[in-house]
Design a protein around this motif. Structure first.
Motif, PDB file in Angstrom:
ATOM      1  N   VAL A 219       0.855  -1.187   0.000  1.00  0.00           N
ATOM      2  CA  VAL A 219       0.000   0.000   0.000  1.00  0.00           C
ATOM      3  C   VAL A 219       0.895   1.242   0.000  1.00  0.00           C
ATOM      4  CG1 VAL A 219      -1.781   1.254   1.273  1.00  0.00           C
ATOM      5  CG2 VAL A 219      -1.781  -1.258   1.249  1.00  0.00           C
ATOM      6  N   ARG A 220       0.599   2.194  -0.877  1.00  0.00           N
ATOM      7  CA  ARG A 220       1.441   3.386  -1.013  1.00  0.00           C
ATOM      8  C   ARG A 220       1.615   4.119   0.316  1.00  0.00           C
ATOM      9  NH1 ARG A 220       2.960   6.499  -5.468  1.00  0.00           N
ATOM     10  NH2 ARG A 220       3.603   8.614  -4.938  1.00  0.00           N
ATOM     11  N   ALA A 221       0.543   4.199   1.108  1.00  0.00           N
ATOM     12  CA  ALA A 221       0.627   4.899   2.394  1.00  0.00           C
ATOM     13  C   ALA A 221       1.639   4.228   3.314  1.00  0.00           C
ATOM     14  CB  ALA A 221      -0.744   4.939   3.061  1.00  0.00           C
ATOM     15  N   ASP A 222       1.729   2.913   3.271  1.00  0.00           N
ATOM     16  CA  ASP A 222       2.699   2.194   4.111  1.00  0.00           C
ATOM     17  C   ASP A 222       4.122   2.448   3.624  1.00  0.00           C
ATOM     18  OD1 ASP A 222       0.648   1.191   5.625  1.00  0.00           O
ATOM     19  OD2 ASP A 222       0.518  -0.701   4.529  1.00  0.00           O
ATOM     20  N   VAL A 223       4.283   2.511   2.291  1.00  0.00           N
ATOM     21  CA  VAL A 223       5.610   2.805   1.729  1.00  0.00           C
ATOM     22  C   VAL A 223       6.043   4.210   2.127  1.00  0.00           C
ATOM     23  CG1 VAL A 223       6.930   3.077  -0.397  1.00  0.00           C
ATOM     24  CG2 VAL A 223       5.279   1.211  -0.198  1.00  0.00           C
ATOM     25  N   GLU A 224       5.136   5.172   2.039  1.00  0.00           N
ATOM     26  CA  GLU A 224       5.461   6.551   2.409  1.00  0.00           C
ATOM     27  C   GLU A 224       5.790   6.655   3.895  1.00  0.00           C
ATOM     28  OE1 GLU A 224       2.147   8.850   1.142  1.00  0.00           O
ATOM     29  OE2 GLU A 224       2.727   8.833  -0.978  1.00  0.00           O
ATOM     30  N   LYS A 225       5.115   5.869   4.719  1.00  0.00           N
ATOM     31  CA  LYS A 225       5.405   5.857   6.150  1.00  0.00           C
ATOM     32  C   LYS A 225       6.820   5.355   6.399  1.00  0.00           C
ATOM     33  CE  LYS A 225       3.747   3.931  10.531  1.00  0.00           C
ATOM     34  NZ  LYS A 225       2.724   3.050  11.166  1.00  0.00           N
ATOM     35  N   PHE A 230      12.674   6.643   7.367  1.00  0.00           N
ATOM     36  CA  PHE A 230      14.029   6.607   6.832  1.00  0.00           C
ATOM     37  C   PHE A 230      14.627   8.010   6.786  1.00  0.00           C
ATOM     38  CE2 PHE A 230      17.055   6.933   3.377  1.00  0.00           C
ATOM     39  CZ  PHE A 230      17.849   5.808   3.502  1.00  0.00           C
ATOM     40  N   VAL A 231      13.839   8.967   6.269  1.00  0.00           N
ATOM     41  CA  VAL A 231      14.320  10.348   6.144  1.00  0.00           C
ATOM     42  C   VAL A 231      14.523  10.973   7.521  1.00  0.00           C
ATOM     43  CG1 VAL A 231      13.705  12.658   5.326  1.00  0.00           C
ATOM     44  CG2 VAL A 231      13.287  10.659   3.878  1.00  0.00           C
ATOM     45  N   ARG A 232      13.652  10.663   8.460  1.00  0.00           N
ATOM     46  CA  ARG A 232      13.778  11.214   9.801  1.00  0.00           C
ATOM     47  C   ARG A 232      15.103  10.780  10.444  1.00  0.00           C
ATOM     48  NH1 ARG A 232       9.557   9.036  11.889  1.00  0.00           N
ATOM     49  NH2 ARG A 232       8.148  10.661  11.163  1.00  0.00           N
ATOM     50  N   ASN A 234      17.925   9.372   8.664  1.00  0.00           N
ATOM     51  CA  ASN A 234      19.131   9.592   7.854  1.00  0.00           C
ATOM     52  C   ASN A 234      19.241  10.976   7.246  1.00  0.00           C
ATOM     53  OD1 ASN A 234      20.299   6.683   7.680  1.00  0.00           O
ATOM     54  ND2 ASN A 234      18.134   6.417   7.181  1.00  0.00           N
ATOM     55  N   LYS A 235      18.134  11.727   7.255  1.00  0.00           N
ATOM     56  CA  LYS A 235      18.088  13.036   6.586  1.00  0.00           C
ATOM     57  C   LYS A 235      18.572  12.866   5.148  1.00  0.00           C
ATOM     58  CE  LYS A 235      18.596  15.449  10.969  1.00  0.00           C
ATOM     59  NZ  LYS A 235      18.535  14.221  11.797  1.00  0.00           N
ATOM     60  N   ASP A 236      19.497  13.722   4.676  1.00  0.00           N
ATOM     61  CA  ASP A 236      19.977  13.567   3.297  1.00  0.00           C
ATOM     62  C   ASP A 236      21.357  12.928   3.249  1.00  0.00           C
ATOM     63  OD1 ASP A 236      21.432  15.622   4.372  1.00  0.00           O
ATOM     64  OD2 ASP A 236      21.222  16.973   2.659  1.00  0.00           O
ATOM     65  N   ALA A 237      21.776  12.338   4.380  1.00  0.00           N
ATOM     66  CA  ALA A 237      23.108  11.720   4.420  1.00  0.00           C
ATOM     67  C   ALA A 237      23.150  10.416   3.636  1.00  0.00           C
ATOM     68  CB  ALA A 237      23.521  11.463   5.879  1.00  0.00           C
ATOM     69  N   VAL A 238      22.034   9.775   3.533  1.00  0.00           N
ATOM     70  CA  VAL A 238      21.971   8.497   2.812  1.00  0.00           C
ATOM     71  C   VAL A 238      20.920   8.613   1.718  1.00  0.00           C
ATOM     72  CG1 VAL A 238      21.551   6.018   2.995  1.00  0.00           C
ATOM     73  CG2 VAL A 238      22.587   7.255   4.915  1.00  0.00           C
ATOM     74  N   PRO A 239      21.331   8.462   0.450  1.00  0.00           N
ATOM     75  CA  PRO A 239      20.360   8.566  -0.645  1.00  0.00           C
ATOM     76  C   PRO A 239      19.419   7.362  -0.668  1.00  0.00           C
ATOM     77  CG  PRO A 239      22.488   7.866  -1.488  1.00  0.00           C
ATOM     78  CD  PRO A 239      22.703   8.194  -0.034  1.00  0.00           C
ATOM     79  N   LEU A 240      18.254   7.571  -1.257  1.00  0.00           N
ATOM     80  CA  LEU A 240      17.275   6.502  -1.400  1.00  0.00           C
ATOM     81  C   LEU A 240      16.757   6.563  -2.828  1.00  0.00           C
ATOM     82  CD1 LEU A 240      15.731   4.275   0.159  1.00  0.00           C
ATOM     83  CD2 LEU A 240      13.948   5.961   0.628  1.00  0.00           C
ATOM     84  N   ALA A 241      17.038   5.524  -3.596  1.00  0.00           N
ATOM     85  CA  ALA A 241      16.668   5.508  -5.013  1.00  0.00           C
ATOM     86  C   ALA A 241      15.175   5.759  -5.184  1.00  0.00           C
ATOM     87  CB  ALA A 241      17.050   4.160  -5.630  1.00  0.00           C
ATOM     88  N   GLY A 242      14.855   6.645  -6.148  1.00  0.00           N
ATOM     89  CA  GLY A 242      13.460   6.939  -6.436  1.00  0.00           C
ATOM     90  C   GLY A 242      12.844   7.979  -5.530  1.00  0.00           C
TER      91      GLY A 242
END
Length: 254
Positions: A219-225, A230-232, A234-242
Protein backbone atom coordinates in the motif's frame (compact mmCIF):
# COMPACT_ATOMS: atom_id res chain seq x y z
CA UNK A 1 -57.14 14.54 25.46
CA UNK A 2 -57.90 13.03 22.10
CA UNK A 3 -55.82 10.37 20.42
CA UNK A 4 -54.60 12.97 17.94
CA UNK A 5 -53.34 15.15 20.82
CA UNK A 6 -51.59 12.31 22.64
CA UNK A 7 -47.80 12.39 22.40
CA UNK A 8 -46.37 9.77 20.06
CA UNK A 9 -43.82 7.12 20.84
CA UNK A 10 -40.40 8.56 21.61
CA UNK A 11 -41.80 11.99 22.49
CA UNK A 12 -39.53 12.13 25.55
CA UNK A 13 -36.34 11.29 23.69
CA UNK A 14 -33.51 13.81 24.12
CA UNK A 15 -32.59 16.02 21.16
CA UNK A 16 -29.81 14.82 18.85
CA UNK A 17 -26.31 15.22 20.25
CA UNK A 18 -25.36 17.53 17.37
CA UNK A 19 -28.12 19.96 18.39
CA UNK A 20 -27.00 19.88 22.04
CA UNK A 21 -23.39 20.60 21.06
CA UNK A 22 -24.44 23.42 18.76
CA UNK A 23 -26.42 25.05 21.56
CA UNK A 24 -23.72 24.60 24.21
CA UNK A 25 -20.92 25.89 21.98
CA UNK A 26 -22.62 28.61 19.98
CA UNK A 27 -19.89 31.01 21.11
CA UNK A 28 -17.20 28.71 19.76
CA UNK A 29 -18.91 28.62 16.39
CA UNK A 30 -18.88 32.41 16.43
CA UNK A 31 -15.16 32.47 17.18
CA UNK A 32 -14.48 30.18 14.24
CA UNK A 33 -16.62 32.34 11.99
CA UNK A 34 -14.62 35.41 13.07
CA UNK A 35 -11.36 33.68 12.10
CA UNK A 36 -12.94 32.69 8.77
CA UNK A 37 -13.95 36.30 8.07
CA UNK A 38 -10.40 37.46 8.79
CA UNK A 39 -9.11 34.74 6.43
CA UNK A 40 -11.37 36.02 3.64
CA UNK A 41 -9.83 39.48 4.01
CA UNK A 42 -6.21 38.35 4.47
CA UNK A 43 -3.73 38.85 1.60
CA UNK A 44 -3.12 35.87 -0.64
CA UNK A 45 0.48 36.96 -1.27
CA UNK A 46 2.88 38.64 1.15
CA UNK A 47 4.37 41.83 -0.30
CA UNK A 48 5.13 43.77 2.88
CA UNK A 49 5.72 43.35 6.60
CA UNK A 50 2.12 44.45 7.17
CA UNK A 51 0.98 41.54 5.01
CA UNK A 52 3.28 39.23 6.93
CA UNK A 53 1.87 40.51 10.21
CA UNK A 54 -1.73 39.97 9.04
CA UNK A 55 -0.97 36.45 7.83
CA UNK A 56 1.19 35.60 10.85
CA UNK A 57 -1.38 36.69 13.43
CA UNK A 58 -4.09 34.84 11.48
CA UNK A 59 -2.03 31.65 11.52
CA UNK A 60 -1.31 32.02 15.24
CA UNK A 61 -4.92 32.82 16.17
CA UNK A 62 -6.28 30.00 14.01
CA UNK A 63 -3.84 27.60 15.64
CA UNK A 64 -4.73 28.78 19.14
CA UNK A 65 -8.43 28.42 18.44
CA UNK A 66 -7.90 24.99 16.82
CA UNK A 67 -6.14 23.81 19.98
CA UNK A 68 -8.99 25.15 22.10
CA UNK A 69 -11.53 23.40 19.87
CA UNK A 70 -9.57 20.17 20.19
CA UNK A 71 -9.45 20.53 23.96
CA UNK A 72 -13.22 21.07 24.13
CA UNK A 73 -13.82 18.17 21.73
CA UNK A 74 -11.72 15.88 23.92
CA UNK A 75 -13.64 16.93 27.03
CA UNK A 76 -17.04 16.48 25.34
CA UNK A 77 -16.09 13.12 23.90
CA UNK A 78 -14.59 11.70 27.11
CA UNK A 79 -17.86 10.48 28.70
CA UNK A 80 -19.05 9.03 25.40
CA UNK A 81 -15.68 7.39 24.90
CA UNK A 82 -15.83 5.91 28.37
CA UNK A 83 -19.38 4.72 27.75
CA UNK A 84 -18.21 3.16 24.50
CA UNK A 85 -15.39 1.38 26.33
CA UNK A 86 -17.84 0.03 28.89
CA UNK A 87 -20.16 -1.22 26.15
CA UNK A 88 -17.21 -2.81 24.33
CA UNK A 89 -15.97 -4.40 27.55
CA UNK A 90 -19.39 -5.82 28.42
CA UNK A 91 -19.98 -7.45 25.06
CA UNK A 92 -16.29 -8.07 24.45
CA UNK A 93 -16.17 -10.48 27.40
CA UNK A 94 -18.78 -12.62 25.66
CA UNK A 95 -17.11 -12.33 22.27
CA UNK A 96 -13.65 -13.18 23.63
CA UNK A 97 -14.95 -16.26 25.41
CA UNK A 98 -16.87 -17.46 22.38
CA UNK A 99 -13.90 -16.83 20.08
CA UNK A 100 -11.62 -18.85 22.38
CA UNK A 101 -14.12 -21.71 22.34
CA UNK A 102 -14.45 -21.44 18.57
CA UNK A 103 -10.67 -21.38 18.09
CA UNK A 104 -10.04 -24.47 20.24
CA UNK A 105 -12.72 -26.59 18.61
CA UNK A 106 -12.00 -25.26 15.14
CA UNK A 107 -8.46 -26.56 15.68
CA UNK A 108 -9.81 -29.94 16.72
CA UNK A 109 -12.01 -30.05 13.61
CA UNK A 110 -9.10 -28.96 11.41
CA UNK A 111 -6.98 -31.85 12.65
CA UNK A 112 -9.84 -34.26 11.98
CA UNK A 113 -10.47 -33.16 8.39
CA UNK A 114 -6.73 -33.14 7.64
CA UNK A 115 -6.47 -36.70 8.91
CA UNK A 116 -9.63 -37.76 7.11
CA UNK A 117 -8.48 -36.21 3.87
CA UNK A 118 -5.09 -37.94 4.06
CA UNK A 119 -6.67 -41.29 4.91
CA UNK A 120 -9.16 -40.96 2.05
CA UNK A 121 -6.43 -39.91 -0.38
CA UNK A 122 -4.31 -42.91 0.59
CA UNK A 123 -7.34 -45.21 0.28
CA UNK A 124 -8.08 -43.97 -3.23
CA UNK A 125 -4.43 -44.18 -4.25
CA UNK A 126 -4.31 -47.76 -2.93
CA UNK A 127 -7.46 -48.58 -4.84
CA UNK A 128 -5.89 -47.17 -8.00
CA UNK A 129 -2.65 -49.12 -7.39
CA UNK A 130 -4.50 -52.41 -6.98
CA UNK A 131 -6.57 -51.74 -10.09
CA UNK A 132 -3.38 -51.07 -12.10
CA UNK A 133 -1.88 -54.29 -10.80
CA UNK A 134 -5.02 -56.17 -11.79
CA UNK A 135 -4.93 -54.53 -15.19
CA UNK A 136 -1.34 -55.66 -15.70
CA UNK A 137 -2.14 -59.18 -14.46
CA UNK A 138 -5.10 -59.57 -16.79
CA UNK A 139 -3.10 -58.29 -19.78
CA UNK A 140 -0.37 -60.83 -19.10
CA UNK A 141 -2.96 -63.59 -18.92
CA UNK A 142 -4.52 -62.34 -22.17
CA UNK A 143 -1.08 -62.40 -23.84
CA UNK A 144 -0.48 -65.93 -22.58
CA UNK A 145 -3.86 -67.10 -23.86
CA UNK A 146 -3.19 -65.49 -27.20
CA UNK A 147 0.13 -67.33 -27.46
CA UNK A 148 -1.74 -70.56 -26.80
CA UNK A 149 -4.01 -69.66 -29.70
CA UNK A 150 -7.03 -69.27 -27.44
CA UNK A 151 -8.54 -66.02 -28.76
CA UNK A 152 -11.79 -66.27 -26.82
CA UNK A 153 -9.99 -66.58 -23.48
CA UNK A 154 -7.57 -63.83 -24.51
CA UNK A 155 -10.45 -61.46 -25.31
CA UNK A 156 -12.09 -62.29 -21.97
CA UNK A 157 -8.99 -61.33 -19.98
CA UNK A 158 -8.34 -58.29 -22.16
CA UNK A 159 -11.84 -57.08 -21.31
CA UNK A 160 -11.09 -57.58 -17.62
CA UNK A 161 -7.87 -55.59 -18.08
CA UNK A 162 -9.79 -52.71 -19.66
CA UNK A 163 -12.31 -52.73 -16.81
CA UNK A 164 -9.46 -52.64 -14.28
CA UNK A 165 -7.87 -49.74 -16.20
CA UNK A 166 -11.12 -47.78 -15.99
CA UNK A 167 -11.36 -48.41 -12.26
CA UNK A 168 -7.74 -47.29 -11.84
CA UNK A 169 -8.31 -44.10 -13.82
CA UNK A 170 -11.40 -43.30 -11.76
CA UNK A 171 -9.57 -43.92 -8.48
CA UNK A 172 -6.55 -41.85 -9.61
CA UNK A 173 -8.80 -38.93 -10.46
CA UNK A 174 -10.62 -39.33 -7.15
CA UNK A 175 -7.29 -39.19 -5.30
CA UNK A 176 -6.81 -35.66 -6.69
CA UNK A 177 -10.22 -34.45 -5.51
CA UNK A 178 -10.58 -31.30 -3.40
CA UNK A 179 -10.55 -31.49 0.40
CA UNK A 180 -14.25 -30.67 0.39
CA UNK A 181 -15.04 -33.64 -1.84
CA UNK A 182 -12.94 -36.00 0.27
CA UNK A 183 -14.28 -34.97 3.67
CA UNK A 184 -17.94 -34.04 3.06
CA UNK A 185 -20.07 -35.53 5.85
CA UNK A 186 -23.69 -34.93 6.88
CA UNK A 187 -23.94 -35.39 10.66
CA UNK A 188 -26.95 -36.73 12.55
CA UNK A 189 -28.01 -33.17 13.46
CA UNK A 190 -28.09 -32.19 9.80
CA UNK A 191 -24.83 -30.20 9.94
CA UNK A 192 -22.82 -30.47 6.73
CA UNK A 193 -19.17 -30.91 7.71
CA UNK A 194 -16.66 -30.34 4.95
CA UNK A 195 -13.24 -28.77 4.41
CA UNK A 196 -11.59 -26.05 2.39
CA UNK A 197 -7.97 -25.41 1.60
CA UNK A 198 -6.07 -22.13 1.48
CA UNK A 199 -2.48 -21.20 0.82
CA UNK A 200 -0.65 -20.07 3.94
CA UNK A 201 2.91 -18.97 4.74
CA UNK A 202 5.50 -18.82 7.50
CA UNK A 203 8.42 -16.37 7.52
CA UNK A 204 11.63 -18.33 8.02
CA UNK A 205 14.16 -15.55 7.28
CA UNK A 206 12.89 -11.98 7.22
CA UNK A 207 16.13 -10.59 5.75
CA UNK A 208 15.91 -12.95 2.79
CA UNK A 209 12.47 -11.79 1.67
CA UNK A 210 12.72 -10.18 -1.83
CA UNK A 211 10.74 -7.04 -1.03
CA UNK A 212 10.90 -5.84 -4.63
CA UNK A 213 8.72 -8.77 -5.67
CA UNK A 214 6.12 -7.61 -3.15
CA UNK A 215 6.02 -4.09 -4.62
CA UNK A 216 2.66 -4.58 -6.44
CA UNK A 217 1.07 -5.64 -3.15
CA UNK A 218 2.38 -2.81 -0.95
CA UNK A 219 0.00 0.00 0.00
CA UNK A 220 1.44 3.39 -1.01
CA UNK A 221 0.63 4.90 2.39
CA UNK A 222 2.70 2.19 4.11
CA UNK A 223 5.61 2.81 1.73
CA UNK A 224 5.46 6.55 2.41
CA UNK A 225 5.40 5.86 6.15
CA UNK A 226 8.59 3.79 5.81
CA UNK A 227 10.24 6.52 3.71
CA UNK A 228 9.27 9.13 6.29
CA UNK A 229 10.96 7.11 9.03
CA UNK A 230 14.03 6.61 6.83
CA UNK A 231 14.32 10.35 6.14
CA UNK A 232 13.78 11.21 9.80
CA UNK A 233 16.75 9.03 10.77
CA UNK A 234 19.13 9.59 7.85
CA UNK A 235 18.09 13.04 6.59
CA UNK A 236 19.98 13.57 3.30
CA UNK A 237 23.11 11.72 4.42
CA UNK A 238 21.97 8.50 2.81
CA UNK A 239 20.36 8.57 -0.64
CA UNK A 240 17.28 6.50 -1.40
CA UNK A 241 16.67 5.51 -5.01
CA UNK A 242 13.46 6.94 -6.44
CA UNK A 243 13.10 9.49 -3.63
CA UNK A 244 14.18 13.15 -3.56
CA UNK A 245 15.21 14.01 -0.02
CA UNK A 246 15.37 17.73 0.72
CA UNK A 247 15.21 20.19 3.58
CA UNK A 248 11.86 21.92 3.47
CA UNK A 249 11.46 25.43 4.95
CA UNK A 250 8.17 26.56 6.46
CA UNK A 251 7.04 29.77 8.14
CA UNK A 252 6.77 29.75 11.93
CA UNK A 253 4.97 32.31 14.07
CA UNK A 254 5.14 32.87 17.84
Amino acid sequence: MSTADAPGLGHNQPPPLRDILAENHAGLAGDVETIAERANKAPREIKSEDDLDAVGTLVKDAGTLARRVESIRTAEKAPHLQAGREVDAFFGAFTDRLERIQKVFQGIANEYVRRKREEERRRREEEARKAREEEERQRKIAEAEAERNRPTAAEKHEAKAEAAAERAATAEAAAQATPAEMTRTRTSSGTLATARSEWAFEITDYSAIPLNELRPYLVRADVEKAIRSFVRVNKDAVPLAGVRIFEDVKASFR
